[in-house]
Scaffold this motif. Structure first.
Motif, short mmCIF file in Angstrom:
data_model
loop_
_atom_site.label_atom_id
_atom_site.label_comp_id
_atom_site.label_asym_id
_atom_site.label_seq_id
_atom_site.Cartn_x
_atom_site.Cartn_y
_atom_site.Cartn_z
N ILE A 3 21.82 5.27 -8.86
CA ILE A 3 21.41 6.47 -7.70
C ILE A 3 20.03 6.73 -8.04
CG2 ILE A 3 20.94 8.05 -5.73
CD1 ILE A 3 23.49 7.06 -6.11
N LEU A 4 19.26 6.69 -8.99
CA LEU A 4 17.89 7.61 -9.21
C LEU A 4 17.38 5.73 -9.65
CD1 LEU A 4 15.56 8.63 -10.89
CD2 LEU A 4 16.50 7.86 -12.83
N LEU A 5 17.28 4.66 -9.89
CA LEU A 5 17.61 3.59 -9.74
C LEU A 5 16.56 3.57 -8.11
CD1 LEU A 5 18.24 0.70 -12.28
CD2 LEU A 5 15.84 2.20 -12.12
N ILE A 6 18.19 3.41 -7.06
CA ILE A 6 17.70 2.83 -5.81
C ILE A 6 16.60 4.61 -4.77
CG2 ILE A 6 19.12 3.33 -3.57
CD1 ILE A 6 21.76 2.94 -4.98
N ALA A 7 16.42 5.87 -5.55
CA ALA A 7 15.56 6.90 -5.18
C ALA A 7 14.15 5.84 -5.25
CB ALA A 7 16.08 7.39 -5.81
N ILE A 8 14.12 5.75 -6.35
CA ILE A 8 12.71 5.11 -6.97
C ILE A 8 12.81 4.02 -5.83
CG2 ILE A 8 11.27 4.14 -8.98
CD1 ILE A 8 12.77 5.63 -10.72
N GLY A 9 12.82 3.34 -6.00
CA GLY A 9 13.75 2.00 -5.31
C GLY A 9 12.64 2.59 -3.39
N SER A 10 13.18 3.43 -3.58
CA SER A 10 12.97 3.94 -1.75
C SER A 10 11.40 4.65 -1.83
CB SER A 10 13.76 4.92 -1.02
OG SER A 10 13.68 5.79 -0.42
N ILE A 11 11.18 5.39 -2.67
CA ILE A 11 9.85 5.80 -2.86
C ILE A 11 8.86 4.71 -3.00
CG2 ILE A 11 8.50 7.32 -4.59
CD1 ILE A 11 11.63 8.65 -5.24
N ALA A 12 9.19 3.46 -3.71
CA ALA A 12 8.08 2.27 -3.98
C ALA A 12 7.84 2.00 -2.54
CB ALA A 12 9.08 1.53 -4.87
N LEU A 13 8.76 1.57 -1.57
CA LEU A 13 8.62 1.73 -0.44
C LEU A 13 7.49 2.30 0.21
CD1 LEU A 13 12.15 0.35 0.50
CD2 LEU A 13 10.43 -1.11 0.03
N SER A 14 7.75 3.49 0.32
CA SER A 14 7.30 4.05 0.89
C SER A 14 5.47 4.56 0.68
CB SER A 14 7.57 6.06 0.65
OG SER A 14 8.34 6.06 0.91
N VAL A 15 5.52 4.39 -1.31
CA VAL A 15 3.65 4.15 -1.83
C VAL A 15 3.32 2.65 -0.70
CG1 VAL A 15 2.68 3.89 -3.51
CG2 VAL A 15 4.61 5.15 -3.54
N MET A 16 4.30 1.98 -1.12
CA MET A 16 3.84 0.18 -0.13
C MET A 16 3.34 0.79 1.26
SD MET A 16 5.99 -2.51 -1.85
CE MET A 16 7.65 -1.88 -2.09
N ALA A 17 4.08 1.34 1.93
CA ALA A 17 4.08 1.18 2.92
C ALA A 17 2.52 2.08 2.88
CB ALA A 17 4.28 2.22 4.08
N GLN A 18 1.84 3.01 2.02
CA GLN A 18 0.93 3.94 2.81
C GLN A 18 0.00 2.88 2.71
OE1 GLN A 18 -0.12 7.12 3.01
NE2 GLN A 18 1.81 7.56 4.00
N PHE A 19 0.12 2.15 1.48
CA PHE A 19 -1.43 1.56 1.44
C PHE A 19 -1.26 0.11 2.59
CE2 PHE A 19 -0.78 3.04 -2.78
CZ PHE A 19 -2.26 3.54 -3.54
N SER A 20 -0.41 -0.39 2.90
CA SER A 20 0.03 -1.07 3.52
C SER A 20 -0.80 -0.77 5.20
CB SER A 20 1.08 -1.94 4.13
OG SER A 20 0.66 -2.62 5.05
N LEU A 21 -0.32 0.84 5.68
CA LEU A 21 -0.91 1.31 6.63
C LEU A 21 -3.02 1.21 6.31
CD1 LEU A 21 1.85 3.69 7.29
CD2 LEU A 21 0.71 1.96 8.51
N LYS A 22 -2.79 1.76 5.51
CA LYS A 22 -4.34 2.32 5.30
C LYS A 22 -4.66 0.67 5.12
CE LYS A 22 -7.97 3.70 3.07
NZ LYS A 22 -8.89 4.09 4.26
N ALA A 23 -4.71 -0.58 4.90
CA ALA A 23 -6.07 -1.81 4.51
C ALA A 23 -5.43 -1.99 6.42
CB ALA A 23 -4.48 -2.56 4.22
N GLY A 24 -4.60 -1.63 7.62
CA GLY A 24 -4.40 -1.92 8.34
C GLY A 24 -5.55 -1.08 8.91
N MET A 25 -5.47 0.13 8.45
CA MET A 25 -5.99 0.82 9.57
C MET A 25 -7.73 0.55 9.43
SD MET A 25 -4.92 3.02 11.59
CE MET A 25 -5.40 4.19 12.42
N SER A 26 -8.56 0.23 7.75
CA SER A 26 -9.37 -0.06 7.28
C SER A 26 -9.60 -1.73 8.14
CB SER A 26 -9.36 -0.25 5.81
OG SER A 26 -9.08 1.37 5.31
N SER A 27 -9.25 -2.31 8.77
CA SER A 27 -9.55 -3.54 8.88
C SER A 27 -10.44 -3.53 10.49
CB SER A 27 -8.45 -4.53 9.72
OG SER A 27 -7.86 -3.78 11.22
N ALA A 28 -11.11 -4.20 10.33
CA ALA A 28 -12.50 -4.44 10.97
C ALA A 28 -11.95 -4.39 12.56
CB ALA A 28 -13.17 -5.84 10.61
#
Length: 121
Positions: A3-28
């Motif tokens: 379960i700890l690995l699953i939790a870390i996987g979920s957290i990693a997905l959320s972090v990747m989501a943040q960086f993806s959203l940032k890239a999108g909102m920073s696009s020209a």
């Protein structure tokens, strides 16, 4: 699966989501649309940006994965682990050239210490 690995996987997905959203909102295209008073154009530019869409998809997948964590752990044990996202985002931010100050690093270390203490309970 642990379960700890699953939790870390979920957290990693959320972090990747943040960086993806940032890239999108920073696009020209999105920045140009946001600089106008045409709110419809802004909404269309944001909602059709591939990085914004990917960010929402990653958040959705992360939420579904998080359900597995909640099915096995108490919320008071599981939710503090989300704090690990601060440390992970800081590490990724450094690699992406973001400005990371000493107080920010110290704060992330404090959060990780708290997560460790809670996870041991």
């Amino acid at each position: 699966m642990n379960i700890l690995l699953i939790a870390i996987g979920s957290i990693a997905l959320s972090v990747m989501a943040q960086f993806s959203l940032k890239a999108g909102m920073s696009s020209a295209a999105v920045r140009a649309a946001l600089s106008t008073t045409d709110y419809a154009q802004s909404a269309i530019a944001i909602s059709t940006n591939k990085f914004v869409l990917l960010g929402f998809l990653l958040y959705g997948v992360g939420a579904v994965v998080w359900l597995a964590v909640l099915s096995s752990w108490e919320v008071s044990k599981a939710y503090p682990l989300v704090g690990l996202g601060f440390a992970l985002s800081l590490i990724i931010g450094v690699f992406l050239g973001e400005q990371v100050s000493v107080p920010r690093v110290f704060g992330a270390l404090l959060i990780c210490t708290g997560v460790f203490v809670v996870s041991r309970s």
